[in-house]
Design an enzyme around this catalytic site. Structure first.
Site, PDB file in Angstrom:
ATOM      1  N   ASN A 125       0.804  -1.230   0.000  1.00 15.49           N
ATOM      2  CA  ASN A 125       0.000   0.000   0.000  1.00 15.49           C
ATOM      3  C   ASN A 125       0.832   1.273   0.000  1.00 15.49           C
ATOM      4  O   ASN A 125       0.337   2.343  -0.371  1.00 15.49           O
ATOM      5  CB  ASN A 125      -0.963   0.000   1.183  1.00 15.49           C
ATOM      6  CG  ASN A 125      -2.136  -0.935   0.956  1.00 15.49           C
ATOM      7  OD1 ASN A 125      -2.695  -0.987  -0.129  1.00 15.49           O
ATOM      8  ND2 ASN A 125      -2.511  -1.693   1.978  1.00 15.49           N
TER       9      ASN A 125
ATOM     10  N   ARG B 126      -6.908   1.295  13.359  1.00 15.85           N
ATOM     11  CA  ARG B 126      -7.925   0.275  13.605  1.00 15.85           C
ATOM     12  C   ARG B 126      -7.667  -0.461  14.921  1.00 15.85           C
ATOM     13  O   ARG B 126      -6.518  -0.764  15.246  1.00 15.85           O
ATOM     14  CB  ARG B 126      -7.910  -0.766  12.492  1.00 15.85           C
ATOM     15  CG  ARG B 126      -8.453  -0.323  11.175  1.00 15.85           C
ATOM     16  CD  ARG B 126      -8.486  -1.533  10.245  1.00 15.85           C
ATOM     17  NE  ARG B 126      -8.559  -1.154   8.846  1.00 15.85           N
ATOM     18  CZ  ARG B 126      -8.446  -2.014   7.842  1.00 15.85           C
ATOM     19  NH1 ARG B 126      -8.250  -3.298   8.097  1.00 15.85           N
ATOM     20  NH2 ARG B 126      -8.531  -1.598   6.599  1.00 15.85           N
TER      21      ARG B 126
ATOM     22  N   GLN C 144     -10.642   0.825  -3.043  1.00 15.92           N
ATOM     23  CA  GLN C 144      -9.489   0.013  -2.682  1.00 15.92           C
ATOM     24  C   GLN C 144      -8.205   0.695  -3.163  1.00 15.92           C
ATOM     25  O   GLN C 144      -8.133   1.131  -4.320  1.00 15.92           O
ATOM     26  CB  GLN C 144      -9.607  -1.378  -3.314  1.00 15.92           C
ATOM     27  CG  GLN C 144     -10.870  -2.142  -2.960  1.00 15.92           C
ATOM     28  CD  GLN C 144     -10.834  -2.740  -1.555  1.00 15.92           C
ATOM     29  OE1 GLN C 144      -9.866  -2.569  -0.823  1.00 15.92           O
ATOM     30  NE2 GLN C 144     -11.894  -3.426  -1.190  1.00 15.92           N
TER      31      GLN C 144
ATOM     32  N   ARG D   1     -16.691 -19.852 -31.292  1.00 19.00           N
ATOM     33  CA  ARG D   1     -15.638 -18.871 -31.497  1.00 19.00           C
ATOM     34  C   ARG D   1     -15.764 -17.788 -30.431  1.00 19.00           C
ATOM     35  O   ARG D   1     -16.871 -17.423 -30.026  1.00 19.00           O
ATOM     36  CB  ARG D   1     -15.753 -18.250 -32.887  1.00 19.00           C
ATOM     37  CG  ARG D   1     -15.588 -19.229 -34.038  1.00 19.00           C
ATOM     38  CD  ARG D   1     -15.660 -18.491 -35.363  1.00 19.00           C
ATOM     39  NE  ARG D   1     -16.863 -17.681 -35.477  1.00 19.00           N
ATOM     40  CZ  ARG D   1     -17.031 -16.697 -36.359  1.00 19.00           C
ATOM     41  NH1 ARG D   1     -16.063 -16.406 -37.214  1.00 19.00           N
ATOM     42  NH2 ARG D   1     -18.156 -16.020 -36.407  1.00 19.00           N
TER      43      ARG D   1
END
Length: 228
Positions: A19, A69, A106, A165
């Site tokens: 991140n 958190r 995100q 296909r």
């Protein structure tokens, strides 16, 4: 009040530190924060994280990180539903205002930009939707996919009726994880998201790159460095 929530846990087993890993000269999470800010949709943009390092980087790029958190939301077992519910509950107590719309963005979707966010929100308004979820076309026909036998056998892998296909097959779409717009009623009820009143926002494959492993990161870096 319209808020954006960017969930960014510190631990990543497959791509450690992803991140805040530098992508195109800035931390991965910065691409999402900047897109959210540039969209001019949100009253507040929050990052929910258990990492002080992610929190510091996020604040530097303009997001709010009012807390780290709690322990029960810091494991890899904690769900997005838990994280979103926790932050909304905190926000409504802290600000004494009710949330009307929530976006979950995100940080692993760096090629999702402000225009995508704006267009997804426009779908929300035009459809009077309860929720809008971003999708993209499946890269390969699902008709050509199946499980293998325990010994690697391909007996019955593809039914003859499915042997068409590629250009004759109807497109099939998948979640790309880039944008979730929700009305307040879905807080703590994300498991009910795919129901009447939820609509799609279709994105291209390049914009839908979701960074999970190193190969994803290198692909995103290629497009960011080389453009189209």
């Amino acid at each position: 009040m319209k808020i954006a929530i960017i969930p960014a846990r510190g631990g990543s087993k497959r791509l450690p530190g992803k991140n805040i890993k530098l992508l195109g000269g800035k931390p991965l999470i910065a691409w999402t924060i900047e897109a959210a800010i540039k969209s001019n949709i949100f009253d507040h943009i929050f990052v929910s994280t258990d990492s002080e390092e992610i929190a510091s980087v996020s604040r530097d790029y303009g997001a709010k990180v009012p807390f780290l958190r709690p322990a029960e939301l810091s494991s890899d077992r904690a769900t997005t539903n838990d994280v979103v519910t926790h932050l909304i509950s905190w926000f409504e107590k802290e600000y004494s205002q009710e949330v009307s719309n929530i976006a979950i963005l995100q940080p692993t979707s760096p090629l999702r930009n402000a225009q995508h966010i704006q267009e997804a929100f426009k779908v929300m308004e035009m459809k009077r939707a309860k929720a809008v979820v971003s999708v993209c076309e499946l890269e390969h026909p699902i008709q050509f996919c199946n499980q293998l036998g325990v010994d690697g056998s391909m007996d019955g892998f593809i039914e003859l009726g499915d042997m068409k296909r590629t250009q004759d097959l109807d497109p099939i779409y998948r979640l790309n994880g880039a944008i979730y717009f929700l009305s307040r009623e879905y807080a703590n009820r994300l498991s009910e998201l795919y129901s009447e009143g939820t609509y799609s926002y279709i994105m291209g494959l390049k914009s839908s790159i979701d960074i999970d492993v190193d190969l994803d990161f290198k692909l995103a870096e290629f497009f960011i460095t080389n453009g189209d």
